[in-house]
Design a protein around this motif. Structure first.
Motif, PDB file in Angstrom:
ATOM      1  N   ARG A   1       0.833  -1.209   0.000  1.00 11.30           N
ATOM      2  CA  ARG A   1       0.000   0.000   0.000  1.00 11.30           C
ATOM      3  C   ARG A   1       0.866   1.257   0.000  1.00 11.30           C
ATOM      4  NH1 ARG A   1      -3.831  -3.065   2.964  1.00 11.30           N
ATOM      5  NH2 ARG A   1      -2.885  -2.530   4.965  1.00 11.30           N
ATOM      6  N   LEU A   2       1.984   1.200   0.727  1.00 11.94           N
ATOM      7  CA  LEU A   2       2.887   2.360   0.714  1.00 11.94           C
ATOM      8  C   LEU A   2       3.451   2.578  -0.693  1.00 11.94           C
ATOM      9  CD1 LEU A   2       4.893   1.924   4.057  1.00 11.94           C
ATOM     10  CD2 LEU A   2       2.985   3.477   3.598  1.00 11.94           C
ATOM     11  N   PHE A   3       3.791   1.478  -1.383  1.00 10.45           N
ATOM     12  CA  PHE A   3       4.284   1.614  -2.771  1.00 10.45           C
ATOM     13  C   PHE A   3       3.268   2.383  -3.612  1.00 10.45           C
ATOM     14  CE2 PHE A   3       7.183  -2.434  -3.140  1.00 10.45           C
ATOM     15  CZ  PHE A   3       7.899  -2.016  -2.049  1.00 10.45           C
ATOM     16  N   THR A   4       2.009   2.040  -3.466  1.00 10.80           N
ATOM     17  CA  THR A   4       0.970   2.698  -4.261  1.00 10.80           C
ATOM     18  C   THR A   4       0.799   4.154  -3.841  1.00 10.80           C
ATOM     19  OG1 THR A   4      -0.168   0.588  -4.424  1.00 10.80           O
ATOM     20  CG2 THR A   4      -1.448   2.554  -4.983  1.00 10.80           C
ATOM     21  N   GLU A   5       0.729   4.364  -2.536  1.00 16.08           N
ATOM     22  CA  GLU A   5       0.458   5.720  -2.046  1.00 16.08           C
ATOM     23  C   GLU A   5       1.601   6.682  -2.328  1.00 16.08           C
ATOM     24  OE1 GLU A   5      -0.937   6.528   1.973  1.00 16.08           O
ATOM     25  OE2 GLU A   5      -1.718   4.482   2.006  1.00 16.08           O
ATOM     26  N   TYR A   6       2.840   6.171  -2.278  1.00 14.58           N
ATOM     27  CA  TYR A   6       3.995   7.060  -2.372  1.00 14.58           C
ATOM     28  C   TYR A   6       4.632   7.032  -3.752  1.00 14.58           C
ATOM     29  CZ  TYR A   6       3.570   7.459   2.723  1.00 14.58           C
ATOM     30  OH  TYR A   6       3.118   7.701   4.004  1.00 14.58           O
ATOM     31  N   GLY A   7       3.829   6.709  -4.769  1.00 17.59           N
ATOM     32  CA  GLY A   7       4.272   6.892  -6.149  1.00 17.59           C
ATOM     33  C   GLY A   7       5.265   5.859  -6.639  1.00 17.59           C
ATOM     34  N   GLY A   8       5.183   4.630  -6.122  1.00 22.73           N
ATOM     35  CA  GLY A   8       6.071   3.579  -6.607  1.00 22.73           C
ATOM     36  C   GLY A   8       6.947   3.015  -5.509  1.00 22.73           C
ATOM     37  N   SER A   9       7.657   1.963  -5.854  1.00 18.16           N
ATOM     38  CA  SER A   9       8.425   1.237  -4.846  1.00 18.16           C
ATOM     39  C   SER A   9       9.734   1.915  -4.468  1.00 18.16           C
ATOM     40  CB  SER A   9       8.714  -0.179  -5.367  1.00 18.16           C
ATOM     41  OG  SER A   9       9.357  -0.126  -6.627  1.00 18.16           O
ATOM     42  N   LEU A  10      10.316   2.700  -5.383  1.00 18.82           N
ATOM     43  CA  LEU A  10      11.697   3.139  -5.161  1.00 18.82           C
ATOM     44  C   LEU A  10      11.859   4.001  -3.919  1.00 18.82           C
ATOM     45  CD1 LEU A  10      14.619   3.163  -6.248  1.00 18.82           C
ATOM     46  CD2 LEU A  10      14.057   5.341  -7.326  1.00 18.82           C
ATOM     47  N   ARG A  11      11.015   5.030  -3.805  1.00 19.38           N
ATOM     48  CA  ARG A  11      11.153   5.933  -2.657  1.00 19.38           C
ATOM     49  C   ARG A  11      10.933   5.182  -1.341  1.00 19.38           C
ATOM     50  NH1 ARG A  11       9.211   8.894  -6.903  1.00 19.38           N
ATOM     51  NH2 ARG A  11       9.905  11.042  -7.129  1.00 19.38           N
ATOM     52  N   VAL A  12      10.005   4.216  -1.362  1.00 21.82           N
ATOM     53  CA  VAL A  12       9.711   3.465  -0.134  1.00 21.82           C
ATOM     54  C   VAL A  12      10.878   2.546   0.227  1.00 21.82           C
ATOM     55  CG1 VAL A  12       8.154   1.807   0.945  1.00 21.82           C
ATOM     56  CG2 VAL A  12       7.223   3.618  -0.521  1.00 21.82           C
TER      57      VAL A  12
END
Lengths: 302, 302
Positions: free
Chosen positions: A245-256
């Motif tokens: 869910r964080l990947f989706t909310e924060y615009g993709g996996s990289l930043r997370v």
């Protein structure tokens, strides 16, 4: 070799230079976890942002620190001649395979992309993974183009961006792809949230973002799927849903995943290449909370 | 300075190297035609594909061959440090302004892009054109972000990707943009097929692909609009509709304008950077036919 879990480490930067110690540490951690392969300089490894010299050095560090684990190296670039130079460097570094996404600035045609893969496979003796990552390249492969490219000698695997949510449709999608590619070419799934579903649908490999920083849960999913314990694989993926869910909310996996590595002390603060600022304070606090809830809040926990 | 016709020349390649003679010839042609400015290393100039060294050389050649015409230089790159290095090189080459598009591989946030422009304007004394080109960058500026960036000292102009088809909506769009930017910041239109409509709607400038290879018809449109002869501007644009149709049919302006330059003997055959193959034989024949029909089939005709 192009099966199981391929773990994609970050290439952490510090003050706009590759943090070689942090990168080597990430690679050693993956080797210790016994992932099936390590893909350096994938999208997670910020290949598109690094100079030729940085990429040469990172490829060498990956091979030097991977022990017995095969290392694949991302060679994508906007210009064919740069891709070919990266392929040669990767070979000299001791890579076991090449990962190639058709980066775009001007939109590319199917013929442009086919000729790019033809040029690379004609020059390099290394096996090549076709990297279909439309979220970053904005190039959409057709199934037919998979087939044309997979016929080229040297093509070893296709990294697909995910599978349909419906399990039967997912199996059908993998069957469709297999129907146009030679039997020796494997199919790997990316998009971590879809990985268990992809493996359940018949993918041979998972090209994994979290595998590069959190190898243990990624291995649990992969080994369960490989042993036919599909329900276990899906359950472990479901357990990680707060991360997806964080990947989706924060615009993709990289930043997370960068924030995860920073939180675990595996990468220096602000390890992504500018202009990517990375997550803000409140977002980082949520990432830390999710890691704790999942029992992944310490580096030793993988 | 950021008004009227800014002409974007190709950077022709021959055997994967910049054809410096052909590039200098294109620039001299534009100076002779008395365009208002020349933007080297725009999207049409393949900036994204060229090395730092090639870009330094191209910027110098542009300034050396432009006579009295001001030269703007594209400085975009995926990594902020590379953008800053390009800005410094452009300044040393004698550029009068900088053109900056937020290139992406990983999608960028509005804050990422704002900080990129902040970094450039903080470092460089040159005026900066904000280059909104979502077809290549896949970054969508909001009107609010135009406003935030335009407040930065050093921002001189915004290059917008087009205007709505309806004339009243087009005027409203330009009014909306002007309402959030300082009065000294000009608005320029790109997307050649929309240029006459954009100038009619109140844009100050046309950042022009065809202007870089066919300056005469681009100047006819621009001068008519500047002199208030809106009907003449729109009529000349309508006359060029067969060219705009080729842009649409052949996936954008770049492959077509490269074929035009090659057809006119202004660039060597296959002048685009691989993997961009450029147009095929039948497509080139159609381009040649359209040029003849429009009376643009000879280089002297501009």
């Amino acid at each position: 070799m192009f099966t199981g879990l391929s773990a994609f480490p970050l290439t952490p930067l510090a003050n706009d230079e590759v943090d070689e110690g942090a990168f080597a540490g990430l690679v050693r951690r993956l080797a210790a976890a016994k992932v099936d392969s390590i893909t350096a300089l994938g999208s997670t490894g910020s290949y598109a942002y690094l100079t030729g010299g940085e990429r040469r050095r990172v490829a060498r560090l990956a091979v030097e620190n991977a022990g017995d684990v095969p290392v694949f190296v991302g060679i994508g670039a906007l210009r064919t001649s740069q891709v070919l130079a990266n392929a040669e460097q990767a070979e000299q570094a001791g890579a076991s395979g090449l990962l190639l996404a058709p980066m775009t600035y001007q939109p590319l045609t199917e013929d442009d992309v086919f000729e790019l893969f033809r040029a690379v496979t004609a020059q390099s003796p290394l096996p090549v993974i076709v990297y279909d990552n439309p979220g970053t390249t904005h190039f959409a492969f057709s199934t037919e183009l998979y087939g044309r490219i997979a016929e080229l000698p040297g093509i070893a695997s296709i990294e697909i961006p995910g599978v349909p949510d419906d399990p039967e449709q997912a199996r059908e999608r993998i069957r469709d792809i297999r129907s146009v590619i030679p039997a020796h070419v494997t199919v790997g799934v990316s998009g971590d949230a879809k990985a268990a579903a992809g493996l359940a649908a018949g993918c041979d490999a998972w090209y994994s973002v979290i595998g590069g920083t959190l190898p243990d849960p990624a291995l649990r999913i992969t080994r369960a799927a490989q042993e036919g314990r599909i329900a276990d694989a899906l359950a472990e993926s479901e357990r990680l849903a707060p991360l997806w869910r964080l990947f989706t909310e924060y615009g993709g996996s990289l930043r997370v995943i960068a924030a995860v590595a920073e939180q675990l002390g595996l990468a220096p603060r602000a390890c992504l290449p500018l202009p990517i600022l990375g997550l803000g304070e409140r977002q980082r606090a949520r990432v830390a909370g999710v890691l704790d809830d999942l029992g992944l809040g310490r580096a030793s926990g993988g």
